[in-house]
Design a protein around this motif. Structure first.
Motif, PDB file in Angstrom:
ATOM      1  N   VAL A   1       0.769  -1.187  -0.117  1.00  0.00           N
ATOM      2  CA  VAL A   1      -0.070   0.011  -0.045  1.00  0.00           C
ATOM      3  C   VAL A   1       0.858   1.167  -0.063  1.00  0.00           C
ATOM      4  CG1 VAL A   1      -1.784  -1.011   1.203  1.00  0.00           C
ATOM      5  CG2 VAL A   1      -0.353   0.075   2.706  1.00  0.00           C
ATOM      6  N   GLN A   2       0.036   2.397  -0.475  1.00  0.00           N
ATOM      7  CA  GLN A   2       0.931   3.526  -0.527  1.00  0.00           C
ATOM      8  C   GLN A   2       0.124   4.619   0.484  1.00  0.00           C
ATOM      9  OE1 GLN A   2       0.855   3.749  -5.010  1.00  0.00           O
ATOM     10  NE2 GLN A   2       2.767   4.625  -4.683  1.00  0.00           N
ATOM     11  N   PRO A   3       0.374   4.377   1.794  1.00  0.00           N
ATOM     12  CA  PRO A   3      -0.512   5.173   2.571  1.00  0.00           C
ATOM     13  C   PRO A   3      -0.203   6.845   2.572  1.00  0.00           C
ATOM     14  CG  PRO A   3       1.403   4.482   3.967  1.00  0.00           C
ATOM     15  CD  PRO A   3       1.504   3.912   2.359  1.00  0.00           C
ATOM     16  N   ILE A   4      -1.480   7.591   2.659  1.00  0.00           N
ATOM     17  CA  ILE A   4      -1.350   8.798   3.365  1.00  0.00           C
ATOM     18  C   ILE A   4      -1.074   8.638   4.681  1.00  0.00           C
ATOM     19  CG2 ILE A   4      -2.669  10.958   3.356  1.00  0.00           C
ATOM     20  CD1 ILE A   4      -2.212  10.259   0.588  1.00  0.00           C
ATOM     21  N   GLY A   5      -0.039   8.724   5.097  1.00  0.00           N
ATOM     22  CA  GLY A   5       0.437   8.564   6.566  1.00  0.00           C
ATOM     23  C   GLY A   5       1.637   7.623   6.497  1.00  0.00           C
ATOM     24  N   PRO A   6       1.979   7.094   7.618  1.00  0.00           N
ATOM     25  CA  PRO A   6       3.159   6.156   7.993  1.00  0.00           C
ATOM     26  C   PRO A   6       2.960   4.848   7.489  1.00  0.00           C
ATOM     27  CG  PRO A   6       1.856   6.341   9.957  1.00  0.00           C
ATOM     28  CD  PRO A   6       1.265   7.327   8.916  1.00  0.00           C
ATOM     29  N   THR A   7       3.557   4.166   6.779  1.00  0.00           N
ATOM     30  CA  THR A   7       3.849   2.822   6.179  1.00  0.00           C
ATOM     31  C   THR A   7       3.860   1.745   6.923  1.00  0.00           C
ATOM     32  OG1 THR A   7       4.378   3.672   4.093  1.00  0.00           O
ATOM     33  CG2 THR A   7       4.687   1.264   4.302  1.00  0.00           C
ATOM     34  N   ILE A   8       4.881   1.927   8.029  1.00  0.00           N
ATOM     35  CA  ILE A   8       5.335   0.719   8.732  1.00  0.00           C
ATOM     36  C   ILE A   8       4.280   0.260   9.860  1.00  0.00           C
ATOM     37  CG2 ILE A   8       7.001  -0.120  10.450  1.00  0.00           C
ATOM     38  CD1 ILE A   8       8.082   0.141   7.770  1.00  0.00           C
ATOM     39  N   PRO A   9       3.494   1.322  10.254  1.00  0.00           N
ATOM     40  CA  PRO A   9       2.342   0.666  11.206  1.00  0.00           C
ATOM     41  C   PRO A   9       1.386   0.036  10.391  1.00  0.00           C
ATOM     42  CG  PRO A   9       2.973   2.992  11.864  1.00  0.00           C
ATOM     43  CD  PRO A   9       3.730   2.723  10.594  1.00  0.00           C
ATOM     44  N   LEU A  10       1.211   0.631   9.127  1.00  0.00           N
ATOM     45  CA  LEU A  10       0.027  -0.420   8.553  1.00  0.00           C
ATOM     46  C   LEU A  10       0.738  -1.601   8.051  1.00  0.00           C
ATOM     47  CD1 LEU A  10      -1.598   2.291   5.935  1.00  0.00           C
ATOM     48  CD2 LEU A  10      -2.499   1.271   7.951  1.00  0.00           C
ATOM     49  N   VAL A  11       1.858  -1.932   7.860  1.00  0.00           N
ATOM     50  CA  VAL A  11       2.327  -2.919   7.493  1.00  0.00           C
ATOM     51  C   VAL A  11       2.145  -4.022   8.813  1.00  0.00           C
ATOM     52  CG1 VAL A  11       4.254  -4.540   6.713  1.00  0.00           C
ATOM     53  CG2 VAL A  11       3.924  -2.276   5.935  1.00  0.00           C
ATOM     54  N   GLU A  12       2.327  -3.621   9.891  1.00  0.00           N
ATOM     55  CA  GLU A  12       2.093  -4.284  11.129  1.00  0.00           C
ATOM     56  C   GLU A  12       0.638  -4.818  11.241  1.00  0.00           C
ATOM     57  OE1 GLU A  12       2.455  -3.864  16.159  1.00  0.00           O
ATOM     58  OE2 GLU A  12       3.434  -2.262  14.749  1.00  0.00           O
ATOM     59  N   ILE A  13      -0.272  -3.840  11.250  1.00  0.00           N
ATOM     60  CA  ILE A  13      -1.660  -3.938  10.959  1.00  0.00           C
ATOM     61  C   ILE A  13      -1.801  -5.058  10.011  1.00  0.00           C
ATOM     62  CG2 ILE A  13      -4.019  -3.113  10.570  1.00  0.00           C
ATOM     63  CD1 ILE A  13      -3.072  -0.352  11.920  1.00  0.00           C
ATOM     64  N   GLN A  14      -1.445  -5.013   8.966  1.00  0.00           N
ATOM     65  CA  GLN A  14      -1.642  -6.038   7.993  1.00  0.00           C
ATOM     66  C   GLN A  14      -1.327  -7.415   8.243  1.00  0.00           C
ATOM     67  OE1 GLN A  14       0.476  -4.332   4.300  1.00  0.00           O
ATOM     68  NE2 GLN A  14      -1.360  -4.081   3.263  1.00  0.00           N
ATOM     69  N   ALA A  15      -0.142  -7.454   8.760  1.00  0.00           N
ATOM     70  CA  ALA A  15       0.409  -8.677   9.261  1.00  0.00           C
ATOM     71  C   ALA A  15      -0.340  -9.175  10.285  1.00  0.00           C
ATOM     72  CB  ALA A  15       2.080  -8.455   9.951  1.00  0.00           C
ATOM     73  N   ARG A  16      -0.994  -8.512  11.313  1.00  0.00           N
ATOM     74  CA  ARG A  16      -1.940  -8.872  12.217  1.00  0.00           C
ATOM     75  C   ARG A  16      -3.095  -9.632  11.587  1.00  0.00           C
ATOM     76  NH1 ARG A  16      -0.675  -4.156  15.325  1.00  0.00           N
ATOM     77  NH2 ARG A  16      -2.824  -3.650  15.061  1.00  0.00           N
ATOM     78  N   TRP A  17      -3.466  -8.799  10.499  1.00  0.00           N
ATOM     79  CA  TRP A  17      -4.905  -9.171   9.809  1.00  0.00           C
ATOM     80  C   TRP A  17      -4.648 -10.574   9.067  1.00  0.00           C
ATOM     81  CZ3 TRP A  17      -6.356 -10.075   4.655  1.00  0.00           C
ATOM     82  CH2 TRP A  17      -7.705 -10.181   4.488  1.00  0.00           C
ATOM     83  N   ILE A  18      -3.581 -10.635   8.397  1.00  0.00           N
ATOM     84  CA  ILE A  18      -3.133 -11.817   7.875  1.00  0.00           C
ATOM     85  C   ILE A  18      -2.943 -12.885   8.489  1.00  0.00           C
ATOM     86  CG2 ILE A  18      -1.128 -13.064   6.442  1.00  0.00           C
ATOM     87  CD1 ILE A  18      -0.615 -10.386   5.250  1.00  0.00           C
TER      88      ILE A  18
END
Length: 107
Positions: free
Chosen positions: A22-39
């Motif tokens: 993803v290309q977030p409007i905001g920080p990337t790394i926290p979203l990758v952590e959330i994606q990992a929890r979702w996965i």
């Protein structure tokens, strides 16, 4: 166009997941952590994926919102708003924890 349910998994390829695209409007790394929890929640059976047809509808709705929010350009293919996207993924996890089915997509 990239057809990924929740910008993570293709509806027609069960078991295939992508994190960090993803290309977030905001920080990337926290979203990758959330994606990992979702996965992890999907892989452990805590979050059930919708049918491929319902996932495809969510993907279509995302693309329509993207076009109306940004531009119909390859540059914005996986553009997400940090707050909205984090809310959607965390919402799926929370709904699964409470025993309620995950929503198709947030409005």
């Amino acid at each position: 166009m990239v057809d990924l349910y929740r910008r993570i998994t293709p509806p027609n390829r069960p078991g295939l997941f992508f994190a960090g695209l993803v290309q977030p409007i905001g920080p990337t790394i926290p979203l990758v952590e959330i994606q990992a929890r979702w996965i992890a929640a999907v892989l452990t059976g805590k979050v059930a994926l919708p049918s491929p047809g319902d996932m495809a509808l969510e993907v279509r709705d995302f693309h329509q919102r993207k076009i109306s929010t940004w531009l119909n350009s390859a540059r914005y293919t996986l553009e997400v708003d940090f707050k909205d996207y984090a809310r959607d993924l965390n919402g799926d996890i929370a709904k699964a924890a409470s025993g309620r089915p995950a929503a198709m997509a947030s409005a």
